[in-house]
Design an enzyme around this catalytic site. Sequence first.
Site, PDB file in Angstrom:
ATOM      1  N   ARG A 102       0.878  -1.180   0.000  1.00  8.46           N
ATOM      2  CA  ARG A 102       0.000   0.000   0.000  1.00  8.46           C
ATOM      3  C   ARG A 102       0.905   1.216   0.000  1.00  8.46           C
ATOM      4  NH1 ARG A 102      -5.324   1.173   3.527  1.00  8.46           N
ATOM      5  NH2 ARG A 102      -6.090  -0.096   1.805  1.00  8.46           N
ATOM      6  N   HIS A 129      -7.355   0.977  -6.545  1.00 10.73           N
ATOM      7  CA  HIS A 129      -7.480   0.061  -5.399  1.00 10.73           C
ATOM      8  C   HIS A 129      -8.065  -1.249  -5.938  1.00 10.73           C
ATOM      9  CE1 HIS A 129      -7.698  -1.347  -1.426  1.00 10.73           C
ATOM     10  NE2 HIS A 129      -8.578  -0.523  -0.883  1.00 10.73           N
ATOM     11  N   GLN A 132      -9.927  -3.914  -3.793  1.00  6.32           N
ATOM     12  CA  GLN A 132     -11.253  -3.409  -3.418  1.00  6.32           C
ATOM     13  C   GLN A 132     -12.223  -3.628  -4.581  1.00  6.32           C
ATOM     14  OE1 GLN A 132     -12.132  -1.759  -0.326  1.00  6.32           O
ATOM     15  NE2 GLN A 132     -14.099  -2.342  -1.192  1.00  6.32           N
ATOM     16  N   ASP A 225     -17.383   7.119  -1.418  1.00  6.17           N
ATOM     17  CA  ASP A 225     -16.147   6.939  -0.641  1.00  6.17           C
ATOM     18  C   ASP A 225     -15.853   8.267   0.053  1.00  6.17           C
ATOM     19  OD1 ASP A 225     -13.743   5.969   0.380  1.00  6.17           O
ATOM     20  OD2 ASP A 225     -12.635   6.165  -1.497  1.00  6.17           O
ATOM     21  N   CYS A 265     -16.384   1.533   0.399  1.00  7.85           N
ATOM     22  CA  CYS A 265     -15.226   0.655   0.653  1.00  7.85           C
ATOM     23  C   CYS A 265     -14.825   0.654   2.130  1.00  7.85           C
ATOM     24  CB  CYS A 265     -14.060   1.087  -0.213  1.00  7.85           C
ATOM     25  SG  CYS A 265     -13.548   2.778   0.094  1.00  7.85           S
ATOM     26  N   ARG A 293     -13.616  -8.764   0.937  1.00 10.79           N
ATOM     27  CA  ARG A 293     -12.184  -8.528   0.680  1.00 10.79           C
ATOM     28  C   ARG A 293     -11.410  -9.832   0.893  1.00 10.79           C
ATOM     29  NH1 ARG A 293     -10.072  -3.395   1.094  1.00 10.79           N
ATOM     30  NH2 ARG A 293      -8.203  -4.459   0.356  1.00 10.79           N
TER      31      ARG A 293
HETATM   32  N1   CP Z   1     -11.256  -0.446   2.187  1.00 13.77           N
HETATM   33  C1   CP Z   1      -9.987  -0.517   2.632  1.00 13.77           C
HETATM   34  O1   CP Z   1      -9.022  -0.698   1.877  1.00 13.77           O
HETATM   35  O2   CP Z   1      -9.864  -0.389   3.980  1.00 13.77           O
HETATM   36  P1   CP Z   1      -8.510  -0.211   4.795  1.00 13.77           P
HETATM   37  O3   CP Z   1      -7.952   1.131   4.393  1.00 13.77           O
HETATM   38  O4   CP Z   1      -8.896  -0.269   6.225  1.00 13.77           O
HETATM   39  O5   CP Z   1      -7.565  -1.303   4.393  1.00 13.77           O
HETATM   40  N1  NVA Z   2     -10.007   6.598  -1.202  1.00  7.46           N
HETATM   41  C1  NVA Z   2      -9.607   6.128   0.099  1.00  7.46           C
HETATM   42  C2  NVA Z   2      -9.824   4.663   0.209  1.00  7.46           C
HETATM   43  C3  NVA Z   2      -9.503   4.040   1.533  1.00  7.46           C
HETATM   44  C4  NVA Z   2      -9.682   2.553   1.547  1.00  7.46           C
HETATM   45  C5  NVA Z   2      -8.160   6.493   0.364  1.00  7.46           C
HETATM   46  O1  NVA Z   2      -7.334   6.371  -0.557  1.00  7.46           O
HETATM   47  O2  NVA Z   2      -7.850   6.919   1.466  1.00  7.46           O
END
Ligand code: CP
Ligand code: NVA
Length: 308
Positions: A102, A129, A132, A225, A265, A293
């Site tokens: 990430r 993502h 997701q 989101d 999400c 997930r």
């Molecule tokens: N939806 C998602 O990716 O959640 P987290 O940021 O908690 O991993």
């Molecule tokens: N769009 C959000 C998604 C989190 C899972 C972010 O990037 O923070």
Amino acid sequence: MKDFIAISDYSSDEIKDLLDVAVKLKKEYFKKGNKKLLKGKVLGMIFQKPSLRTRVSFDMAMRHLGGDALYLSPSEIGLGKRESIADVARVLSGYVQGLMARVFEHEHVLELAKWSDVPVVNGLSDYNHPCQGMADALTIIENFGKKSKGLNISYVGDGNNVTVSLMHVSALLGWNVTVGTPEGYDVNPAAVEIAKAIAVKTGSKLSFVRDVHEAVKGAHVIYTDTWTSMGQEEEAAKREKVFPPYQVNAQLVSEADKDVIVMHCLPAHRNQELTDDVADGEHSVIFQQAHNRLHAQKAILARLFDVA
Ligand code: CP
Ligand code: NVA
């Protein structure tokens, strides 16, 4: 399939196959537990940002499949700061059998994949993502059945990383996508071009509108989101002034198809982009989506390790 970096790297058939594997592994898990397909394999999980779902679901996916996972926090790795991404990738390739990362910049996960000898999974970047997106597709199929061609998927709010993966998976599966965003918060134009090229092949219709009411008309799925993604924290006050008209609330939901499902999400900023009554109401599938997930990622891992 060496890496899983973007849904649009795959064909419609490959994405459908991954979803079939996810359905199979989910069924197997609830019936008698999963076969230990990943025995002896360890997934190194590099996190440059916080996470609940991604971290825990990948860890549990590895354990359920007989493998293990190792969490590497931002302060430990210092990806590209303490050490170059190329060196991190080459060192870790000798210790673990797969990597999940990430990151802030999408280029960083691409760089990691370029230098790594083991499979790399994108656990969220500023661009997309994809894990997701796979869980979202699984959830939509569970709610509408496999003959879901022609479904109307509406995303409202900030045109962000989650929007990109939702748009790409929907286009690949022949679903229609309407994105409703305020000016200045449109989806990445390069990602839109990719979606358009996919839609030509699958017959999916793509629309981009400003009006939130127009966006949800006839929607079978309303998705939203956060207004402020990780890394954009200093823009939060400005964004909180722009996005309120795009809030998913009971009035907006009543303007969609009567059987609409509401997706997010997570994490949700309740009573900002999504009101409490909708998040916990009869149309919401947000926890089913979060739980998926686990199952979608098992399929991604099984395919990457070539064991399913
Ligand atoms: N939806 C998602 O990716 O959640 P987290 O940021 O908690 O991993
Ligand atoms: N769009 C959000 C998604 C989190 C899972 C972010 O990037 O923070």
